[in-house]
Design an enzyme around this catalytic site. Sequence first.
Site, short mmCIF file in Angstrom:
data_model
loop_
_atom_site.label_atom_id
_atom_site.label_comp_id
_atom_site.label_asym_id
_atom_site.label_seq_id
_atom_site.Cartn_x
_atom_site.Cartn_y
_atom_site.Cartn_z
N ARG A 9 35.05 3.54 -29.59
CA ARG A 9 36.13 2.75 -28.97
C ARG A 9 36.86 3.60 -27.94
O ARG A 9 37.30 4.71 -28.23
CB ARG A 9 37.12 2.28 -30.02
N ARG A 45 58.63 -3.32 -24.02
CA ARG A 45 59.42 -2.21 -24.57
C ARG A 45 60.89 -2.38 -24.21
O ARG A 45 61.23 -3.06 -23.23
CB ARG A 45 58.92 -0.86 -24.02
N LYS A 86 41.22 -9.71 -30.52
CA LYS A 86 42.03 -9.01 -31.52
C LYS A 86 43.05 -9.99 -32.11
O LYS A 86 43.87 -10.56 -31.38
CB LYS A 86 42.73 -7.81 -30.90
N THR A 109 43.07 -0.43 -38.26
CA THR A 109 44.45 0.06 -38.37
C THR A 109 44.74 0.78 -39.69
O THR A 109 44.69 0.19 -40.76
CB THR A 109 45.49 -1.06 -38.18
#
Length: 488
Positions: free
Chosen positions: A53, A94, A237, A295
């Site tokens: 990846r 953010r 995803k 994850t």
Amino acid sequence: MLQVVDPIAAGPGPATAAPQPVRHTKIVATLGPATDSPGTVDALVAAGMDCARLNCSHGDADALRRRADAVREAGARARRAVAVLVDLQGPKIRLAPTTSPLAVAVGDVLLFAGADPVAGPDAVTVELPGFASLVSDRSQIAIGDGAPRFVVDEVHDATVQARAVTPGLIGPRKGICVSHARPALPAITPKDEADLEVAVELDADFVALSFVRCADDVHELRARLRERGSRARVIAKVEKVEAFERLEEIVAAADGVMVARGDYGVEAGLEQVPLMQKRVIQQATQAGKLVITATQMLESMLSAAEPTRAEACDVANAVIDGTSALMLSAETAAGPHPIEAVRWMAAIACAAEGAHGIVRATGPGSGDGADAAVLHAAVQLARDVRAEAVIVPTETGGSARACAKYRGSAPVIALTPDPRVAGQLALEWGVVATTLERAEAVEELVRSGVRRAAAVAGLPPGARVVLTSGSSAGASGTTNLVVLREVD
């Protein structure tokens, strides 16, 4: 069961001297600074990495190119297909760098606003103009890794009033997640566009799309790939609440899905992650689509030389649920033990595959066609006669994928004339892909296919194998023949 010997010399990690069963569950390892030293990618391949990846959130285009080249070269030296997956960053939100650090208690009310002058000095600024237009009445706002978390009380033209339901700290540049957001963000950002050009240049086998919300996001990425002449397969995803709510349409649109537990846990809450994981794996498996579980799978190996018992259970449960692949992130990209992390992942997966009750597709669907029924019969025959392998000549990879979803005990040896197809099959459960020139006749295909599969998998003389084919060699989508043979 077919046996192979782990090529890695004994050292830190699980024992490697004894023969190990063929591992059906594939391993994705993220490349990064920890894998850049000479020989490390070769060691990762030898330890069990099936796919590398390349994370576009870290590193520039030159780093992506350098790491992709290292993977291709290592795969060629190992004489096996190793896939390259380019993971697009997607739209990141953010808090502004000017945000003052603040400890938030349950019940505290804050105003959030985009970088708009009309928002006022009392608002917490988000680096997204028009932030308020993104938020709906159903939204929750989570900061950082999920704490503090806010529920939305009111949405105004320029501000969002939200009340804290869990405590935590806010500060400059912290990530922010908004659940049940309105479709104000693009599925593919300008950064993604630039990274997509690099992915096409690198001839990536897979491109993963972050923060998918609906099937249209998947269709948009596929269209952009095809416009650029790329045949890369699309991985969606699942990391947003909206994606989980539209799971069926996303699975149908994508070539595969990733259970991205990190951002989903931030959005939905940690308690929602286990059942989400199980449902995504089940739905993808039933549809015959590959599924990657990702994850923090071996997160403790960012410091320790071996995983915790809880992490071993986590990996094993994903394997028993039927996941096609397991992914390592920072464990290999930045941790001190990248090779050992892959080796441990492989060992745990092999052990878990010995369990009864691994989730598999129940059978062909009503619209799958006669060739799907033939392939299902081939997998069942291999199970009944305890064949050492199912040999599947394939032009596009479709026949091998159809066999993979039934999760048989025998490996699927996919023989294809196209090296690109071999690379894309590297992530499919139980598939060992290799190249074989097209045969002129079916009997020639059977003979050469059995010989090639025996060489690739180390099958002994007398081993039983099941081979599938069409009535016309080389024709795609016409599988109607199942042959039971013994290796000469």
